[in-house]
Design a protein around this motif. Structure first.
Motif, mmCIF file in Angstrom:
data_model
loop_
_atom_site.group_PDB
_atom_site.id
_atom_site.type_symbol
_atom_site.label_atom_id
_atom_site.label_comp_id
_atom_site.label_asym_id
_atom_site.label_seq_id
_atom_site.Cartn_x
_atom_site.Cartn_y
_atom_site.Cartn_z
ATOM 1 N N ARG A 1 31.013 20.593 52.718
ATOM 2 C CA ARG A 1 31.892 21.261 51.758
ATOM 3 C C ARG A 1 32.811 22.271 52.438
ATOM 4 O O ARG A 1 33.977 22.388 52.126
ATOM 5 C CB ARG A 1 31.073 21.945 50.656
ATOM 6 C CG ARG A 1 31.265 21.234 49.330
ATOM 7 C CD ARG A 1 30.331 21.781 48.284
ATOM 8 N NE ARG A 1 28.946 21.711 48.752
ATOM 9 C CZ ARG A 1 27.916 22.295 48.132
ATOM 10 N NH1 ARG A 1 28.110 22.995 47.049
ATOM 11 N NH2 ARG A 1 26.698 22.167 48.607
ATOM 12 N N ALA A 2 32.240 23.001 53.425
ATOM 13 C CA ALA A 2 33.039 23.976 54.149
ATOM 14 C C ALA A 2 34.146 23.273 54.931
ATOM 15 O O ALA A 2 35.284 23.748 54.995
ATOM 16 C CB ALA A 2 32.151 24.788 55.084
ATOM 17 N N LEU A 58 31.636 26.240 60.520
ATOM 18 C CA LEU A 58 31.758 25.612 59.203
ATOM 19 C C LEU A 58 30.416 25.015 58.870
ATOM 20 O O LEU A 58 29.943 24.130 59.565
ATOM 21 C CB LEU A 58 32.787 24.493 59.253
ATOM 22 C CG LEU A 58 34.217 24.902 59.544
ATOM 23 C CD1 LEU A 58 35.076 23.671 59.688
ATOM 24 C CD2 LEU A 58 34.757 25.781 58.429
ATOM 25 N N GLU A 75 36.864 22.167 52.570
ATOM 26 C CA GLU A 75 37.691 23.299 52.158
ATOM 27 C C GLU A 75 38.674 23.666 53.269
ATOM 28 O O GLU A 75 39.848 23.949 53.018
ATOM 29 C CB GLU A 75 36.781 24.489 51.800
ATOM 30 C CG GLU A 75 37.476 25.807 51.533
ATOM 31 C CD GLU A 75 38.488 25.756 50.378
ATOM 32 O OE1 GLU A 75 38.516 24.756 49.646
ATOM 33 O OE2 GLU A 75 39.281 26.722 50.255
#
Ligand code: ADP
Ligand code: ZN
Length: 752
Positions: free
Chosen positions: A545-546, A541, A549
């Motif tokens: 942001r990843a 990741l 999500e």
């Protein structure tokens, strides 16, 4: 640590004439002079002349000449008056920002003295954003101009290509940021702009939210309200105290410390919350914004240059009420800090191991003490240090019993791998496999925890027995099958997977040994082909942001099985997650580190706390070869305090922290012989007495790290002994050659 001698400015504090002067006085006939501390590894501040028409007060940020350069510094006090006026260089200018508060200057000095780092080194953390000293203005940044073609004759060099590639993917950035990220000069960026390939935009100063302390929080339970009232009273009193907020995950600790934040804001003061991994804390930020109507200011390594600058300045001006950050947030110039909260205070991420080596929890307590404010240490599994401090009433303690809303703590079972064996080259025991099947049938979620990135921790040649090792470190290369690479987790070395053994040249003989999360994911795909599974690890990741999500996908039940490292152990709240399987509960116990048992207990307890956070009860299965180990027994019985008791008795008997003191010297360099020689000299010069012992020199477990040879010495002393003067005397007895470095680690947490 070596010190650079002054090339300009003049060294103060030594020489005869200083004795004749009272501290802080200036000879009447001399120009006014000030002492300026520079953010460099220097032991002392240097005198500078104050030019006519300039008035300076302690804490003022100034620019001063140093040899041919101009550097930033902070006025630290009146000049010592040692150096002849004619030799003094003048201060060039004063920056128009509020001076560094006295509390912060004292804190810089305290940290430097405690960690045995030059004050200038610590100061560098406090003025980490020099651009913040300039008035905020809209900054020029660039975007890629769509469809722009390079003019005829414009050569597309590699650096130019890198800058354009960066802009294809991401927000507009300043020329300096682009140059740094692309590893080129700013002229490359300017060249692209002149060629019409970039689009200039003006970035406005970062908008920082204004959390509203008058918004009502949830109705607290009686226990929570009592805890909140205690914290509020501490914040309002405005005197130093340290309190441990102790309660199981889900007991409402966060809800309660929000009340302390609200109290600080109502008193017109700022609040600081430290989190171990702020970049992973999207859920925390969202929750804060819901509670206070606006997000806090963040402080961590993922911020852009402009965000850092605007935040630093706003903190200094007192415009930022709440900062949430990583350990470096301690060194921001708070105008009026009213409380410090350290969430998950036991987390080892609070120890900074590079540069100035310090423990942010301990420094936070010192900062609170100097500033005369309360600090709150929050944990479901406190560090033994904090536990003992609370038991002995050095710290206050507030307990929150039970999970909020009656959610029950998960049931912890031990899976004895000696009996309940997984099939060959598989890692999930039959009983765990069955539990996963049941959970999936109930349409609930499973988390499999293994604190090891990649596919396999070791690759071995079946023909010749060769093990693939990093050439720069004492470490195996870890296979990352998804990325098709072998990687060193210490120095970042990365090489393509090859089918042949580098030693004997045989093909197809390399075998993966042991599991990482990628290999568990493979097993999950084989056993549960219909389940929706994903890996959650720091290398799968990229960026906050990843992670955000991924957390959303889990919370929205888009995934059934999550396979992850400790990245996923932290703080997240997943109501449908009812089964947690720990693939290798013994992993952290290997290596015999002082805190191995404590850390394993804390980590596994935290992982277990992910299960059953909603209405459905949770179940935790720990796979172990040592079910009789006290850590496993305590986890299974939910007997936290029994475990601490045992751990404390062992440490007390061995004279180990928190009952004794440790300090480490790490000697390192590229020249093995020079490292060895200095280590031996340090061993001979070591302070030894009835109470103080020095162990070593011994090769560090990571005897080679990033190409540097490393040896360690460990000083052990009773709690009552102040180790810093001992170490200072010790170091004075040896000559440290320029190609060898000696790092001092007071209160070491890593013994690698
Ligand atoms: P901890 O920090 O101890 O893990 P939290 O503060 O995160 O506990 O609380 C766990 C969950 O329970 C959160 O979702 C929180 O919003 C909820 N909760 C805690 N106390 C209350 C309360 N008094 N009223 C409503 N919800 C609460
Ligand atoms: Zn390496």
């Amino acid at each position: 640590m070596r010190e650079n001698s002054a090339r300009s400015g003049a060294k103060s504090g030594s020489g005869d004439s200083a004795q004749a002067l009272l501290p802080g006085t200036v000879p009447v006939d001399a120009d006014p002079r000030v002492r300026v501390l520079l953010p460099l590894p220097l032991r002392e501040a240097y005198d500078y002349r104050v030019p006519a028409g300039m008035t300076l007060v302690p804490g003022d940020y100034v620019e001063v000449p140093l040899g041919p350069r101009r550097v930033l510094g902070v006025v630290w006090g009146d000049g010592a008056g040692v150096v002849a006026a004619a030799r003094l260089k003048p201060v060039v200018r004063r920056f128009d920002v509020p001076p560094m508060p006295e509390v912060e200057r004292k804190f810089v000095e305290w940290v430097a003295a405690y960690t045995m780092t030059p004050p200038g080194h610590v100061l560098r953390m406090a003025i980490s954003v020099p651009s913040a000293l300039e008035p905020a203005k809209a900054t020029l940044a660039y975007l890629r101009k769509p469809d722009a073609e390079p003019p005829p004759g414009f050569k597309m060099t590699d650096p130019r290509r890198r800058v354009l590639a960066l802009l294809d993917d991401g927000p507009p950035r300043t020329p300096a940021e682009l140059a740094e990220e692309a590893g080129c000069g700013v002229t490359v960026v300017r060249g692209l702009a002149e060629a019409g390939l970039l689009e200039p935009v003006l970035l406005q100063p970062t908008k920082l939210g204004r959390p509203d302390c008058h918004r009502p929080g949830p109705t607290l339970s009686a226990d929570q309200e009592a805890a909140a009232a205690d914290l509020r009273a501490r914040v309002e009193s405005g005197v130093y105290s340290t309190v441990l907020l102790d309660g199981v995950t889900g007991s409402g600790k966060t809800e309660v410390y929000y009340e302390a934040i609200a109290a600080a804001l109502k008193a017109g003061r700022q609040a600081l919350v430290l989190l171990p991994e702020i970049a992973l804390s999207a859920q925390w930020l969202e929750r804060f914004a819901r509670r206070f109507g606006a997000p806090p200011a963040e402080w961590h390594s993922e911020l852009t240059g402009a965000q850092r600058r605007d935040t630093w300045r706003a903190v200094a001006n007192g415009e930022v009420p709440v900062v949430v950050g990583a350990r470096s947030a301690l060194f921001l110039p708070y105008k009026n800090l009213g409380v410090i909260i350290i969430d998950e205070e036991h987390d080892s991420a609070y120890k900074q191991e590079e540069g100035s080596i310090y423990h942010a929890r301990d420094m936070a307590v010192a900062r609170a003490h100097i500033g005369g404010i309360p600090t709150v240490l929050v944990s479901a599994t406190p560090s033994l240090e904090t536990k003992v401090n609370a038991d002995s009433n050095r710290y206050a303690r507030i307990e929150l019993p039970g999970r909020h809303g009656g959610a029950v703590l998960p049931d912890v079972e031990l899976v004895d791998l000696r009996k309940d064996r997984p099939p060959a080259r598989h890692w999930l025991a039959p009983s765990l496999k069955k539990a996963i099947e049941q959970t999936l049938a109930e349409k609930e979620q499973v988390m499999l925890f293994l604190n090891r990135r990649g596919y396999a921790p070791l690759t071995l040649c079946r023909a010749c027995g060769h093990r693939l090792q990093c050439p720069n470190c004492t470490a195996w290369l870890v296979e990352h099958r998804l990325a098709r690479k072998l990687q060193c987790h210490h120095c970042g070395l990365s090489q393509p997977l090859s089918p042949t053994c580098p030693e004997c040249g045989e093909e197809g003989t390399l075998a993966a040994c042991g599991p990482g999360v990628e290999r568990i994911a493979e097993e999950v795909a084989e056993l549960f082909p219909d389940a929706r599974a994903a890996i959650m690890a720091s290398d799968t990741l990229f960026g906050p942001r990843a992670i955000q999500e991924m957390v959303r996908r889990i919370a929205d039940h888009e995934l059934d099985i999550l396979i992850g490292t400790q990245v996923m152990a932290k703080g997240h709240h997943f109501p449908m997650l009812t089964l947690v399987g720990v693939v290798d509960a013994d992993l952290g116990l290997a290596g015999g580190d002082l805190r191995a048992g404590e850390r394993t207990y804390q980590l596994l307890h935290q992982v277990a706390g992910r299960a059953g956070r909603g209405e459905r009860p949770g179940r935790v299965m720990l796979q172990t070869y040592m079910p009789e180990h006290p850590v496993m027994q305590a986890l299974a019985a939910g007997d936290r305090d029994g475990f601490y008791q045992l751990e404390a008795e062992m440490r007390l008997e061995a004279g180990m922290p928190p009952f004794g003191r440790l300090a480490a010297l790490i000697v390192s360099g590229e020249d093995a012989a020079a490292v060895e020689k200095l280590s031996i000299a340090l061993g001979r010069a070591a302070p030894r007495s009835d109470t103080v012992a020095v162990l070593g020199p011994a090769p560090a477990p990571l005897a080679l790290l990033r190409g540097r040879h490393r040896r360690r010495l460990l000083l052990k002393a009773p709690r009552t002994v102040q180790v810093q003067p001992l170490i200072a005397q010790w170091l004075e007895q040896v000559d440290i050659p320029p190609n060898v470095r000696v790092q001092v680690d007071v209160d070491p947490y890593s013994f690698l």
